[in-house]
Design a protein around this motif. Sequence first.
Motif, PDB file in Angstrom:
ATOM      1  N   LEU A 130       0.804  -1.222   0.000  1.00 55.31           N
ATOM      2  CA  LEU A 130       0.000   0.000   0.000  1.00 55.31           C
ATOM      3  C   LEU A 130       0.840   1.276   0.000  1.00 55.31           C
ATOM      4  CD1 LEU A 130      -2.699  -1.068   2.614  1.00 55.31           C
ATOM      5  CD2 LEU A 130      -3.038  -0.796   0.147  1.00 55.31           C
ATOM      6  N   LEU A 131       1.935   1.266   0.721  1.00 57.73           N
ATOM      7  CA  LEU A 131       2.748   2.476   0.874  1.00 57.73           C
ATOM      8  C   LEU A 131       4.127   2.275   0.250  1.00 57.73           C
ATOM      9  CD1 LEU A 131       1.978   3.415   4.593  1.00 57.73           C
ATOM     10  CD2 LEU A 131       0.778   4.155   2.534  1.00 57.73           C
ATOM     11  N   ASP A 132       4.667   3.338  -0.313  1.00 59.66           N
ATOM     12  CA  ASP A 132       5.974   3.277  -0.965  1.00 59.66           C
ATOM     13  C   ASP A 132       7.051   3.787  -0.007  1.00 59.66           C
ATOM     14  OD1 ASP A 132       8.128   3.238  -2.589  1.00 59.66           O
ATOM     15  OD2 ASP A 132       7.363   4.684  -4.060  1.00 59.66           O
ATOM     16  N   PHE A 133       7.861   2.852   0.500  1.00 61.55           N
ATOM     17  CA  PHE A 133       8.984   3.220   1.378  1.00 61.55           C
ATOM     18  C   PHE A 133      10.328   3.105   0.646  1.00 61.55           C
ATOM     19  CE2 PHE A 133       5.899   2.068   4.750  1.00 61.55           C
ATOM     20  CZ  PHE A 133       6.018   3.201   5.548  1.00 61.55           C
ATOM     21  N   SER A 134      10.287   3.062  -0.677  1.00 57.15           N
ATOM     22  CA  SER A 134      11.534   2.853  -1.415  1.00 57.15           C
ATOM     23  C   SER A 134      12.540   3.976  -1.158  1.00 57.15           C
ATOM     24  CB  SER A 134      11.259   2.719  -2.913  1.00 57.15           C
ATOM     25  OG  SER A 134      10.580   3.863  -3.399  1.00 57.15           O
ATOM     26  N   LYS A 135      12.077   5.206  -0.985  1.00 53.42           N
ATOM     27  CA  LYS A 135      13.000   6.323  -0.740  1.00 53.42           C
ATOM     28  C   LYS A 135      13.700   6.145   0.605  1.00 53.42           C
ATOM     29  CE  LYS A 135      13.159  11.393  -0.553  1.00 53.42           C
ATOM     30  NZ  LYS A 135      13.651  11.581   0.807  1.00 53.42           N
ATOM     31  N   GLU A 136      12.924   5.824   1.646  1.00 48.40           N
ATOM     32  CA  GLU A 136      13.507   5.658   2.984  1.00 48.40           C
ATOM     33  C   GLU A 136      14.456   4.463   3.038  1.00 48.40           C
ATOM     34  OE1 GLU A 136       9.566   7.766   3.413  1.00 48.40           O
ATOM     35  OE2 GLU A 136      10.336   6.051   2.302  1.00 48.40           O
ATOM     36  N   LEU A 137      14.088   3.389   2.350  1.00 45.85           N
ATOM     37  CA  LEU A 137      14.964   2.219   2.310  1.00 45.85           C
ATOM     38  C   LEU A 137      16.222   2.496   1.503  1.00 45.85           C
ATOM     39  CD1 LEU A 137      12.155  -0.410   1.897  1.00 45.85           C
ATOM     40  CD2 LEU A 137      13.866  -0.494   3.698  1.00 45.85           C
ATOM     41  N   GLY A 138      16.046   3.205   0.394  1.00 46.44           N
ATOM     42  CA  GLY A 138      17.189   3.543  -0.440  1.00 46.44           C
ATOM     43  C   GLY A 138      18.182   4.439   0.271  1.00 46.44           C
ATOM     44  N   GLU A 139      17.678   5.310   1.150  1.00 48.63           N
ATOM     45  CA  GLU A 139      18.547   6.202   1.924  1.00 48.63           C
ATOM     46  C   GLU A 139      19.026   5.550   3.214  1.00 48.63           C
ATOM     47  OE1 GLU A 139      16.061   9.593   2.523  1.00 48.63           O
ATOM     48  OE2 GLU A 139      16.419  10.403   0.499  1.00 48.63           O
ATOM     49  N   LYS A 140      18.651   4.280   3.421  1.00 50.23           N
ATOM     50  CA  LYS A 140      19.044   3.509   4.604  1.00 50.23           C
ATOM     51  C   LYS A 140      18.490   4.123   5.890  1.00 50.23           C
ATOM     52  CE  LYS A 140      23.298   1.907   2.429  1.00 50.23           C
ATOM     53  NZ  LYS A 140      24.764   1.821   2.494  1.00 50.23           N
ATOM     54  N   ARG A 141      17.353   4.792   5.790  1.00 46.69           N
ATOM     55  CA  ARG A 141      16.724   5.360   6.983  1.00 46.69           C
ATOM     56  C   ARG A 141      15.712   4.390   7.599  1.00 46.69           C
ATOM     57  NH1 ARG A 141      14.181  11.064   6.200  1.00 46.69           N
ATOM     58  NH2 ARG A 141      14.277  11.027   8.471  1.00 46.69           N
ATOM     59  N   LEU A 142      15.290   3.392   6.839  1.00 51.90           N
ATOM     60  CA  LEU A 142      14.301   2.429   7.328  1.00 51.90           C
ATOM     61  C   LEU A 142      14.860   1.024   7.199  1.00 51.90           C
ATOM     62  CD1 LEU A 142      11.449   1.752   8.337  1.00 51.90           C
ATOM     63  CD2 LEU A 142      10.677   1.780   5.953  1.00 51.90           C
ATOM     64  N   CYS A 143      14.668   0.243   8.254  1.00 49.22           N
ATOM     65  CA  CYS A 143      15.181  -1.131   8.276  1.00 49.22           C
ATOM     66  C   CYS A 143      14.103  -2.043   8.852  1.00 49.22           C
ATOM     67  CB  CYS A 143      16.456  -1.176   9.125  1.00 49.22           C
ATOM     68  SG  CYS A 143      17.291  -2.748   9.112  1.00 49.22           S
ATOM     69  N   PHE A 144      13.591  -2.951   8.032  1.00 49.50           N
ATOM     70  CA  PHE A 144      12.602  -3.929   8.479  1.00 49.50           C
ATOM     71  C   PHE A 144      13.295  -5.236   8.859  1.00 49.50           C
ATOM     72  CE2 PHE A 144       9.590  -1.574   5.573  1.00 49.50           C
ATOM     73  CZ  PHE A 144       8.790  -1.091   6.589  1.00 49.50           C
ATOM     74  N   HIS A 145      12.837  -5.842   9.959  1.00 50.95           N
ATOM     75  CA  HIS A 145      13.358  -7.139  10.396  1.00 50.95           C
ATOM     76  C   HIS A 145      12.210  -7.998  10.896  1.00 50.95           C
ATOM     77  CE1 HIS A 145      17.552  -5.906  10.280  1.00 50.95           C
ATOM     78  NE2 HIS A 145      17.254  -4.844  10.981  1.00 50.95           N
ATOM     79  N   PRO A 146      12.304  -9.309  10.745  1.00 53.34           N
ATOM     80  CA  PRO A 146      11.351 -10.183  11.454  1.00 53.34           C
ATOM     81  C   PRO A 146      11.609 -10.098  12.949  1.00 53.34           C
ATOM     82  CG  PRO A 146      13.102 -11.487  10.462  1.00 53.34           C
ATOM     83  CD  PRO A 146      13.294 -10.079   9.968  1.00 53.34           C
ATOM     84  N   ALA A 147      10.576 -10.291  13.747  1.00 53.12           N
ATOM     85  CA  ALA A 147      10.738 -10.182  15.205  1.00 53.12           C
ATOM     86  C   ALA A 147      11.623 -11.282  15.763  1.00 53.12           C
ATOM     87  CB  ALA A 147       9.369 -10.213  15.889  1.00 53.12           C
ATOM     88  N   ASN A 148      11.747 -12.391  15.034  1.00 49.86           N
ATOM     89  CA  ASN A 148      12.589 -13.504  15.502  1.00 49.86           C
ATOM     90  C   ASN A 148      13.984 -13.449  14.869  1.00 49.86           C
ATOM     91  OD1 ASN A 148      11.857 -14.145  12.909  1.00 49.86           O
ATOM     92  ND2 ASN A 148      11.401 -16.298  13.335  1.00 49.86           N
ATOM     93  N   LEU A 149      14.485 -12.266  14.624  1.00 45.46           N
ATOM     94  CA  LEU A 149      15.817 -12.098  14.042  1.00 45.46           C
ATOM     95  C   LEU A 149      16.845 -12.838  14.887  1.00 45.46           C
ATOM     96  CD1 LEU A 149      17.079 -10.456  11.661  1.00 45.46           C
ATOM     97  CD2 LEU A 149      17.682  -8.722  13.356  1.00 45.46           C
ATOM     98  N   SER A 150      17.788 -13.480  14.240  1.00 41.27           N
ATOM     99  CA  SER A 150      18.784 -14.279  14.952  1.00 41.27           C
ATOM    100  C   SER A 150      19.675 -13.401  15.824  1.00 41.27           C
ATOM    101  CB  SER A 150      19.662 -15.039  13.953  1.00 41.27           C
ATOM    102  OG  SER A 150      20.534 -14.145  13.269  1.00 41.27           O
ATOM    103  N   ASN A 151      20.279 -14.018  16.834  1.00 39.54           N
ATOM    104  CA  ASN A 151      21.203 -13.280  17.698  1.00 39.54           C
ATOM    105  C   ASN A 151      22.378 -12.715  16.917  1.00 39.54           C
ATOM    106  OD1 ASN A 151      19.708 -13.676  20.050  1.00 39.54           O
ATOM    107  ND2 ASN A 151      20.761 -15.581  20.556  1.00 39.54           N
ATOM    108  N   ASP A 152      22.841 -13.453  15.904  1.00 36.89           N
ATOM    109  CA  ASP A 152      23.944 -12.960  15.081  1.00 36.89           C
ATOM    110  C   ASP A 152      23.569 -11.650  14.410  1.00 36.89           C
ATOM    111  OD1 ASP A 152      25.368 -15.182  15.784  1.00 36.89           O
ATOM    112  OD2 ASP A 152      25.076 -16.239  13.888  1.00 36.89           O
ATOM    113  N   ASP A 153      22.368 -11.607  13.828  1.00 37.41           N
ATOM    114  CA  ASP A 153      21.935 -10.399  13.133  1.00 37.41           C
ATOM    115  C   ASP A 153      21.636  -9.260  14.110  1.00 37.41           C
ATOM    116  OD1 ASP A 153      22.199 -11.368  10.540  1.00 37.41           O
ATOM    117  OD2 ASP A 153      20.214 -12.283  10.564  1.00 37.41           O
ATOM    118  N   LEU A 154      21.113  -9.598  15.296  1.00 33.43           N
ATOM    119  CA  LEU A 154      20.905  -8.577  16.311  1.00 33.43           C
ATOM    120  C   LEU A 154      22.239  -7.967  16.740  1.00 33.43           C
ATOM    121  CD1 LEU A 154      18.162 -10.159  18.624  1.00 33.43           C
ATOM    122  CD2 LEU A 154      17.886  -8.223  17.067  1.00 33.43           C
ATOM    123  N   ASP A 155      23.242  -8.825  16.926  1.00 28.98           N
ATOM    124  CA  ASP A 155      24.574  -8.331  17.299  1.00 28.98           C
ATOM    125  C   ASP A 155      25.114  -7.404  16.223  1.00 28.98           C
ATOM    126  OD1 ASP A 155      24.641  -9.703  19.688  1.00 28.98           O
ATOM    127  OD2 ASP A 155      25.681 -11.437  18.873  1.00 28.98           O
TER     128      ASP A 155
END
Length: 635
Positions: A121-146
């Motif tokens: 529904l919404l276009d977040f391509s600008k925010e993602l392209g500028e690295k201002r927005l980061c989506f993660h699954p809630a069960n992100l691994s400890n390695d990725d959290l670190d």
Amino acid sequence: MPFSPQQKAIFKTNLRMIENEALRAELGQIQGLNHALLCGSDPLDINLQVRGGGGKLYANPLREIQSKASFYQQKFSLYPVLFFYGVGNGILLKILFQNPIHKVIVVFEKELEILWHILHLLDFSKELGEKRLCFHPANLSNDDLDALCEGLNVFAKIYRLEFSCAFYEKFSEDFARLDKALTEAFYKSTLRFGNDIDDALMGLENFTHNLPKMLTHPSLKSLTKAYKKRYETVIIVSTGPSLTKQIPLLREVQERALIFSADSAYAILARAGVRADFVFMVERTDFTAEFFNNDFKEMDAGVLFICAAVVHPNALAYLEKTGRSYMLVPRNYDFAYYCDFKDFGYATDCISVAHMAFELACALEFKNIIFIGQDLAFDEEGNSHPKDYLHRADFESGERAIKTLAYGGEGWVRTHGLWLLFKQILELFIARAQKEGIKIYNATEGGVRIQGAVEKPFAECCAELLGGEIAKPLPFLEVAEDEKQSEWLLKAYAKVYLAVRKCEAMQAELGELFANLELENLEFEALKILSGKLDALKENILKNGALLEVLRPSLHEFELEFMRIFVFKPSSEEEKREKILAMIRLYLQWLDLSLNSIKRQKLALLENIRPLEQALKKRNFFSKITKWKEKVAKI
């Protein structure tokens, strides 16, 4: 803002997802959304019905988002990084991104169906392209959290995870789990920056003192060139309590694999008739140097001792006394980079000898890496090391014990904080190596469970992975020609001497600052000007690579505290004045610590430049030393 390689990869993944035609926004960009929502005009009223009885995201989207946006604008408008549990309908994010101070918004979403619809529904391509927005699954691994928290560590003291809307409060247990994991990840990343000026100075002193020996021995690059892709399997030997039971088999197979030994395991192996191929030392104390205070005569033939360039000079004296072969590897510290000996390569994340050995094994592109003795835990009798360990089997048994998952995944073992940190960083290394196709086996058969490593008995590893005998000792490593060595020695001397002059110049500048500083009765505008000058002075200091190493221990703590002050939003003129005064006092506290550190660095360099002078005089370069001093004096 620095981002880790892992985080950059995550950003790229999110961007690719946005670029997918199936997820492009059908409704287009939302223009003037913040105004529409907050002024009560006709907004885009997005709500979702979650399948499976999940209910709607909002009872009243407009009112709830208005309330949430107002709350963030009042309380968090100065936060560079925000963390949300749940994306909601995405409109709150669009509103918040209109504030340029919000550099990054990190969103963890448990219901990926919701995320799919919002991206539809919404276009977040600008925010993602500028690295201002980061989506993660809630069960992100400890390695990725670190990895995430490592890249955002400067915000560790202002970290705060919030629900994006009331819908997600039903996941309060998962929220609490994630919040705890993020808090721990930020803590671990902060520990890695260190805060001990004495430790930093010891490393600087040892590195400067050891420079002549580093420059006249083989380099890491020459080692990599000689051994890369030549061997398939390496056994990395550490000094956990379980090592004793593995030595008989190790002695039988020692000619069929390369053996990388920790400094503390080296003597244990030699006495048992096992000759290591490479022995590693990374720590900088005279206490650690005692691991090389021995002579195993023929057992030392063909062994290469690979030491970080910051090891204590006693360690090198012991090696030289018995004619053992060694090389020194610069660590990725500021002063080593300032000295600029790229030809020697750098050891990077070597928090322990096991990490250093593992890093080299990966650089040499072994196909299989086997760990033994990597307990990182106390045994059933409470011992931290094997019974024949130099400093007693119970050397670390006084540390406060922490329970963690045992080898094999059943039951618990007792570890301590530093070992736990070692384990977690090693797990990051393993995850990275696996992406390169390297197989890692934990054949310790005891201690902690190390995530990512295949747990397999040592006997099975040997039977499956080891082939015929390897030609030993390994090929001899060449050193640079005398002319090149002389060039490097002169360069090192010039760099160290110039660093002394830089210390003197900065010491004079800071001394003048404190001599003429008066805070009392300054008007608000004058305080703002002073704050700007102090910030410019800090940035100028940080551009000086010769000084950074001794400043980092206090710098990181300064940055963490500064961020905590920065995000405070004053509500009155008096609070504005108090905020800027708090910033100035923090600046002055850090500059005072820096002045003391720089004074100590100057003395350390002057004391430890002598081996360089002696090495150059032996090469009849006394006149060139004088010319370098005259040249530097004019800078």
